[in-house]
Design a protein around this motif. Structure first.
Motif, PDB file in Angstrom:
ATOM      1  N   SER A  10      11.772 -32.704 -11.521  1.00  0.00           N
ATOM      2  CA  SER A  10      10.461 -33.306 -11.747  1.00  0.00           C
ATOM      3  C   SER A  10       9.396 -32.458 -11.057  1.00  0.00           C
ATOM      4  O   SER A  10       9.508 -32.148  -9.862  1.00  0.00           O
ATOM      5  CB  SER A  10      10.463 -34.735 -11.195  1.00  0.00           C
ATOM      6  N   THR A  11       8.358 -32.105 -11.794  1.00  0.00           N
ATOM      7  CA  THR A  11       7.279 -31.285 -11.236  1.00  0.00           C
ATOM      8  C   THR A  11       6.672 -31.956 -10.003  1.00  0.00           C
ATOM      9  O   THR A  11       6.441 -31.304  -8.982  1.00  0.00           O
ATOM     10  CB  THR A  11       6.189 -31.064 -12.303  1.00  0.00           C
ATOM     11  N   GLY A  12       6.424 -33.266 -10.115  1.00  0.00           N
ATOM     12  CA  GLY A  12       5.847 -34.001  -8.987  1.00  0.00           C
ATOM     13  C   GLY A  12       6.727 -33.923  -7.749  1.00  0.00           C
ATOM     14  O   GLY A  12       6.239 -33.750  -6.623  1.00  0.00           O
ATOM     15  N   ASP A  13       8.037 -34.049  -7.942  1.00  0.00           N
ATOM     16  CA  ASP A  13       8.977 -33.987  -6.807  1.00  0.00           C
ATOM     17  C   ASP A  13       8.921 -32.612  -6.137  1.00  0.00           C
ATOM     18  O   ASP A  13       8.998 -32.510  -4.904  1.00  0.00           O
ATOM     19  CB  ASP A  13      10.424 -34.233  -7.277  1.00  0.00           C
ATOM     20  N   VAL A  14       8.791 -31.567  -6.936  1.00  0.00           N
ATOM     21  CA  VAL A  14       8.799 -30.205  -6.364  1.00  0.00           C
ATOM     22  C   VAL A  14       7.504 -29.954  -5.585  1.00  0.00           C
ATOM     23  O   VAL A  14       7.535 -29.396  -4.486  1.00  0.00           O
ATOM     24  CB  VAL A  14       9.033 -29.148  -7.477  1.00  0.00           C
ATOM     25  N   PHE A  15       6.368 -30.402  -6.120  1.00  0.00           N
ATOM     26  CA  PHE A  15       5.115 -30.276  -5.357  1.00  0.00           C
ATOM     27  C   PHE A  15       5.210 -31.068  -4.049  1.00  0.00           C
ATOM     28  O   PHE A  15       4.761 -30.606  -2.997  1.00  0.00           O
ATOM     29  CB  PHE A  15       3.913 -30.743  -6.192  1.00  0.00           C
ATOM     30  N   ALA A  16       5.780 -32.263  -4.118  1.00  0.00           N
ATOM     31  CA  ALA A  16       5.904 -33.100  -2.907  1.00  0.00           C
ATOM     32  C   ALA A  16       6.805 -32.411  -1.874  1.00  0.00           C
ATOM     33  O   ALA A  16       6.515 -32.426  -0.662  1.00  0.00           O
ATOM     34  CB  ALA A  16       6.460 -34.480  -3.268  1.00  0.00           C
TER      35      ALA A  16
ATOM     36  N   LEU B  17      -4.288 -34.396 -20.578  1.00  0.00           N
ATOM     37  CA  LEU B  17      -2.871 -34.677 -20.856  1.00  0.00           C
ATOM     38  C   LEU B  17      -1.949 -34.088 -19.798  1.00  0.00           C
ATOM     39  O   LEU B  17      -0.875 -34.636 -19.523  1.00  0.00           O
ATOM     40  CB  LEU B  17      -2.489 -34.106 -22.229  1.00  0.00           C
ATOM     41  N   GLY B  18      -2.321 -32.956 -19.210  1.00  0.00           N
ATOM     42  CA  GLY B  18      -1.466 -32.312 -18.213  1.00  0.00           C
ATOM     43  C   GLY B  18      -2.033 -30.966 -17.820  1.00  0.00           C
ATOM     44  O   GLY B  18      -2.899 -30.413 -18.517  1.00  0.00           O
ATOM     45  N   SER B  19      -1.518 -30.419 -16.721  1.00  0.00           N
ATOM     46  CA  SER B  19      -2.116 -29.212 -16.152  1.00  0.00           C
ATOM     47  C   SER B  19      -1.790 -27.943 -16.935  1.00  0.00           C
ATOM     48  O   SER B  19      -2.471 -26.934 -16.782  1.00  0.00           O
ATOM     49  CB  SER B  19      -1.634 -29.038 -14.707  1.00  0.00           C
ATOM     50  N   ASP B  20      -0.744 -27.956 -17.764  1.00  0.00           N
ATOM     51  CA  ASP B  20      -0.312 -26.739 -18.457  1.00  0.00           C
ATOM     52  C   ASP B  20      -0.658 -26.738 -19.943  1.00  0.00           C
ATOM     53  O   ASP B  20      -0.320 -25.801 -20.660  1.00  0.00           O
ATOM     54  CB  ASP B  20       1.213 -26.570 -18.333  1.00  0.00           C
TER      55      ASP B  20
ATOM     56  N   GLY C 256      -8.090 -24.332 -10.791  1.00  0.00           N
ATOM     57  CA  GLY C 256      -8.182 -25.782 -10.739  1.00  0.00           C
ATOM     58  C   GLY C 256      -6.774 -26.308 -10.475  1.00  0.00           C
ATOM     59  O   GLY C 256      -6.042 -25.761  -9.651  1.00  0.00           O
ATOM     60  N   ARG C 257      -6.341 -27.311 -11.229  1.00  0.00           N
ATOM     61  CA  ARG C 257      -4.938 -27.724 -11.093  1.00  0.00           C
ATOM     62  C   ARG C 257      -4.067 -26.998 -12.116  1.00  0.00           C
ATOM     63  O   ARG C 257      -2.905 -27.335 -12.312  1.00  0.00           O
ATOM     64  CB  ARG C 257      -4.803 -29.248 -11.179  1.00  0.00           C
ATOM     65  N   GLY C 258      -4.643 -26.002 -12.790  1.00  0.00           N
ATOM     66  CA  GLY C 258      -3.948 -25.186 -13.779  1.00  0.00           C
ATOM     67  C   GLY C 258      -4.632 -25.259 -15.135  1.00  0.00           C
ATOM     68  O   GLY C 258      -4.355 -24.464 -16.029  1.00  0.00           O
TER      69      GLY C 258
ATOM     70  N   ASP D 113      -6.877 -36.355  -5.113  1.00  0.00           N
ATOM     71  CA  ASP D 113      -6.353 -37.018  -6.317  1.00  0.00           C
ATOM     72  C   ASP D 113      -4.844 -36.832  -6.488  1.00  0.00           C
ATOM     73  O   ASP D 113      -4.276 -37.208  -7.521  1.00  0.00           O
ATOM     74  CB  ASP D 113      -7.091 -36.528  -7.578  1.00  0.00           C
ATOM     75  N   GLY D 114      -4.185 -36.220  -5.497  1.00  0.00           N
ATOM     76  CA  GLY D 114      -2.734 -36.061  -5.561  1.00  0.00           C
ATOM     77  C   GLY D 114      -2.293 -34.737  -6.160  1.00  0.00           C
ATOM     78  O   GLY D 114      -1.134 -34.350  -6.029  1.00  0.00           O
ATOM     79  N   TYR D 115      -3.208 -34.041  -6.833  1.00  0.00           N
ATOM     80  CA  TYR D 115      -2.873 -32.719  -7.371  1.00  0.00           C
ATOM     81  C   TYR D 115      -3.104 -31.650  -6.303  1.00  0.00           C
ATOM     82  O   TYR D 115      -3.597 -31.935  -5.204  1.00  0.00           O
ATOM     83  CB  TYR D 115      -3.738 -32.408  -8.600  1.00  0.00           C
ATOM     84  N   HIS D 116      -2.757 -30.410  -6.661  1.00  0.00           N
ATOM     85  CA  HIS D 116      -3.001 -29.265  -5.785  1.00  0.00           C
ATOM     86  C   HIS D 116      -3.852 -28.261  -6.546  1.00  0.00           C
ATOM     87  O   HIS D 116      -3.546 -27.964  -7.707  1.00  0.00           O
ATOM     88  CB  HIS D 116      -1.681 -28.594  -5.398  1.00  0.00           C
ATOM     89  N   ASP D 117      -4.858 -27.726  -5.877  1.00  0.00           N
ATOM     90  CA  ASP D 117      -5.539 -26.584  -6.482  1.00  0.00           C
ATOM     91  C   ASP D 117      -4.553 -25.439  -6.478  1.00  0.00           C
ATOM     92  O   ASP D 117      -3.778 -25.278  -5.515  1.00  0.00           O
ATOM     93  CB  ASP D 117      -6.786 -26.210  -5.667  1.00  0.00           C
ATOM     94  N   LEU D 118      -4.589 -24.671  -7.536  1.00  0.00           N
ATOM     95  CA  LEU D 118      -3.681 -23.534  -7.540  1.00  0.00           C
ATOM     96  C   LEU D 118      -4.322 -22.327  -8.221  1.00  0.00           C
ATOM     97  O   LEU D 118      -5.320 -22.435  -8.931  1.00  0.00           O
ATOM     98  CB  LEU D 118      -2.348 -23.903  -8.197  1.00  0.00           C
ATOM     99  N   SER D 119      -3.721 -21.193  -7.948  1.00  0.00           N
ATOM    100  CA  SER D 119      -4.072 -19.980  -8.670  1.00  0.00           C
ATOM    101  C   SER D 119      -2.774 -19.469  -9.258  1.00  0.00           C
ATOM    102  O   SER D 119      -1.810 -19.236  -8.522  1.00  0.00           O
ATOM    103  CB  SER D 119      -4.670 -18.946  -7.718  1.00  0.00           C
TER     104      SER D 119
END
Ligand code: C5P
Length: 311
Positions: free
Chosen positions: A185-191, A142-145, A159-161, A31-37
């Protein structure tokens, strides 16, 4: 329902910024997100969100970063109010006023914080008394945070946060934040993180034992040594001068430093209030950071205030 709830015409909620003490990024998902811890930590740098009954929906932003926040439908606080109104009967138009202290696009979840505050404020204004599960479900959409901003304290995010579980930790920590004048941009940094790690085998993310031990100890030096962020190299790659900001803070006496979330804010842990003041003065004088802020953590998540900062 209490009579007070019916008579409220305006509610103000205060909500803290966050820093990620640890951020372990897993492989990219379909889905374009990253699983994270991650280990989220709420710090006493606050936005205040006031919602007032109004003939139509609107949002306005005040404070030093106000001009960088969109006030159209893409505003996360406005989206939060709309979504809650859709999820629960009784939601009527509100004017949202955000008094902003949290840096914008700074890796401190300011937009997510405003969304969380708006959910809590509208819930009270509308007298919905929504179940926490419902608020969490709306928050996750709405968002991961956003979920963490509802919770506050120190917590593990998975999950994604959006899946948040409080961590039993000790200690009160003193922080200094070096804020940049331009966000990332958060998306840019993940990319960029994906690009830098291309071809690598990325394991499923999990919390590190060294971080859990540090949190249990309550020792700032142990926590400083345990801090890490998988997005840091990506933030450095997109904004090379952040390396110098981090080096400057460590040179001026911080116990440890880490890029906050996706950056570009750099968070420094110090030993106490005097250390925080010394570091803030040194960073300001050196010109290494556009703006320098101090805060203590952990603090509570989004909560009602009876006396707003601004009227
Ligand atoms: O969830 P949020 O809207 O804050 O995420 C912003 C962007 O950050 C997402 O569109 C995605 O590109 C990236 N992201 C990610 N994995 C996460 C969280 C965010 O890739 N766990």
């Amino acid at each position: 329902m209490s009579p007070a709830r019916h008579t409220r015409t305006r509610v103000t909620v205060r909500v803290p910024a966050k820093v990620n003490l640890e951020l372990v990024v897993g492989p990219a998902r379909a889905d374009g997100y990253h699983d994270l811890s991650t280990v989220f930590h709420a710090v006493g740098l606050y936005d205040e969100v006031t919602v007032t009954r109004a003939p139509q929906w609107s949002v306005q932003v005040r404070g030093p970063y106000a001009d960088r926040v969109p006030t159209g439908p893409e505003n996360l606080a406005l989206a939060a109010a709309h979504r809650l109104a859709q999820a629960c009967p009784g939601g009527e138009p509100v004017a949202i006023s955000i008094d902003k202290e949290i840096p914008v696009a700074g890796g401190m979840a300011g937009g997510s914080a405003d969304a969380a505050a708006t959910l809590v404020a509208c819930d009270l204004l509308w007298g919905m008394d929504a179940e926490r599960d419902l608020l969490d479900a709306v928050a996750a959409g709405l968002g991961s945070d956003v979920n963490f901003a509802l919770t506050g304290g120190t917590a593990i995010g998975s999950g994604r946060g959006e899946r948040v579980a409080p961590v039993l930790g000790r200690g009160r920590y003193h922080w200094v934040f070096a804020v940049s004048d331009e966000g990332l941009s958060t998306g840019d940094v993940f990319a960029e993180c994906d690009r830098l790690r291309a071809g690598e085998q990325i394991p499923a993310p999990e919390p590190s034992p060294v971080m859990m031990t540090a949190l249990r100890s309550g020792e700032p030096a142990a926590l400083a040594a345990a801090m890490s962020n998988d997005l840091q190299e990506a933030a450095f790659s997109l904004r090379p001068q952040l390396r110098e900001v981090l080096a400057a803070g460590l040179e001026y006496g911080a116990l440890g430093g880490v890029v906050s979330g996706s950056g570009p804010t750099v968070a420094f842990l110090v030993s106490g209030p005097e250390g925080a003041l010394d570091l803030a003065v040194a960073l300001t004088a050196s010109g290494a950071a556009h703006d320098v802020k101090r805060a203590v953590g952990p603090v509570h998540g989004a909560h009602l205030v009876e006396t707003p900062r601004v009227s």
